[in-house]
Design a protein around this motif. Structure first.
Motif, short mmCIF file in Angstrom:
data_model
loop_
_atom_site.label_atom_id
_atom_site.label_comp_id
_atom_site.label_asym_id
_atom_site.label_seq_id
_atom_site.Cartn_x
_atom_site.Cartn_y
_atom_site.Cartn_z
N ILE A 1 41.63 26.44 51.53
CA ILE A 1 41.65 27.41 50.49
C ILE A 1 41.79 28.83 51.01
O ILE A 1 41.24 29.00 52.33
N ILE A 2 42.67 29.58 50.73
CA ILE A 2 42.98 30.85 51.23
C ILE A 2 42.45 31.85 50.21
O ILE A 2 42.64 31.83 49.09
N ASN A 3 42.08 33.21 50.66
CA ASN A 3 41.47 33.91 49.90
C ASN A 3 42.28 35.28 50.33
O ASN A 3 42.64 35.61 51.55
N LEU A 4 42.56 36.15 49.17
CA LEU A 4 43.23 37.46 49.45
C LEU A 4 42.14 38.51 48.47
O LEU A 4 41.87 38.07 47.50
N SER A 5 41.89 39.60 49.18
CA SER A 5 41.01 40.40 48.77
C SER A 5 41.67 41.97 48.97
O SER A 5 42.24 42.22 49.90
N LEU A 6 41.75 42.68 47.82
CA LEU A 6 42.27 44.04 47.92
C LEU A 6 41.27 45.07 47.33
O LEU A 6 40.38 44.71 46.42
N ALA A 7 40.64 46.06 48.05
CA ALA A 7 39.90 47.21 47.66
C ALA A 7 40.62 48.50 47.73
O ALA A 7 41.12 48.66 48.85
N TYR A 8 40.32 49.27 46.74
CA TYR A 8 40.92 50.77 46.71
C TYR A 8 40.20 51.47 45.66
O TYR A 8 39.61 50.93 44.75
N VAL A 9 40.37 52.72 45.90
CA VAL A 9 39.70 53.76 44.90
C VAL A 9 40.54 54.04 43.63
O VAL A 9 41.88 54.14 43.64
N VAL A 10 39.57 54.19 42.66
CA VAL A 10 40.66 54.48 41.35
C VAL A 10 40.04 55.64 40.67
O VAL A 10 38.73 56.05 40.84
N GLU A 11 40.61 56.56 40.11
CA GLU A 11 40.08 57.56 39.35
C GLU A 11 40.01 57.13 37.84
O GLU A 11 40.93 56.81 37.14
N GLY A 12 38.95 57.40 37.23
CA GLY A 12 38.70 57.15 35.77
C GLY A 12 37.80 56.07 35.40
O GLY A 12 37.20 55.45 36.48
N LYS A 13 37.78 55.40 34.38
CA LYS A 13 36.89 54.33 34.17
C LYS A 13 37.62 52.84 34.41
O LYS A 13 38.64 52.75 34.44
N PRO A 14 36.73 52.17 34.83
CA PRO A 14 37.06 50.64 35.32
C PRO A 14 37.94 49.94 34.35
O PRO A 14 38.97 49.50 34.80
#
Length: 250
Positions: A92-105
């Protein structure tokens, strides 16, 4: 309205310590890193076990089921994101991305899912596999942003996705913003009936009504003969290449 992430974010690909399997919650650390250092990505594998959302803790039998599975070599980890039960471990391979956003989720949620699906789809395309986002009834942790192969009654899930949102201070200062962690689990070389049976056993021990069908998931090494002997490693490299192409990851 859903806002697409900027195309020129420039993700930093996080090296995995020793290239070794990590704990199932390894990628939650990406939220803090993204807040401090900018968009962050990781391609990684986890140690063997089952992973469930916090909602599973409502079952009275949950502690006992966890004890039984831990003795069998399948410890259970409770994650912060939603969804359902998933396996982790070899193949099983995992890919994760994290980044800042402006506004509501909610204004960015769909776009984050589509972003990670597009990256995985590009990597799969390198092996001659066409895929698309859709729900696959009967698969574990089903959702409309699964990545599936085939269509209609013949659709099979090859990847599942989830999100976690946190408000963080940005760059170590006083300003705060929402950070999204979007995660995908890709079935590269698994025993589909075996992992499905294990998930069903855990659900049954809880007294849950959920039941999954092994024929509704697919493993990359069963679809692509070219990757049969080395699917996890080959697909991890393809994901890294797709990250460079799509997001300028370095």
């Amino acid at each position: 309205m859903n806002c697409p992430p900027p195309a020129d974010m420039g993700f930093r690909l996080l090296p995995v310590p020793g290239g070794l399997p990590q704990t199932a919650k390894f990628d939650e650390a990406l939220i803090g890193l993204a807040a401090l250092q900018g968009p962050t990505a990781a391609v990684w594998q986890a140690t063997q076990g089952l992973v469930v959302p916090r909602t599973y803790q409502r079952f009275e039998a949950f502690p006992h089921a966890c004890e039984v599975f831990a003795r069998d070599g399948w410890p259970v980890t409770v994650r912060q994101s939603g969804g359902g039960i998933v396996p982790q471990g070899d193949g099983i391979i995992n890919l994760s991305l994290a980044y800042v956003v402006e506004g509501k989720p909610l204004d960015h949620s769909d776009a984050a899912y589509l972003l990670i699906c597009r990256i995985i789809a590009q990597a799969l395309h390198r092996f001659g596999i066409d895929s698309h986002p859709q729900a696959v009834e009967g698969s574990f942790c089903d959702g409309r942003y699964n990545l599936a192969v085939g269509s209609g009654d013949f659709a099979r899930k090859i990847a599942g996705t989830a999100q976690l949102w946190r408000r963080q201070s940005i760059g170590g200062g006083r300003d705060t913003a929402q950070v999204v962690l979007v995660h995908a689990l890709i079935l590269a070389a698994i025993d589909a009936p075996g992992v499905t049976a294990r998930a069903n056993r855990f659900e049954a021990m809880l007294g849950s009504t959920r039941h999954y069908a092994g024929h509704r998931i697919a493993s990359l090494h069963d679809i692509s003969a070219a990757t049969r002997a080395y699917a996890p490693k080959a697909f991890a490299l393809a994901l890294q290449s797709a990250l460079e192409t799509e997001l300028g990851a370095i």
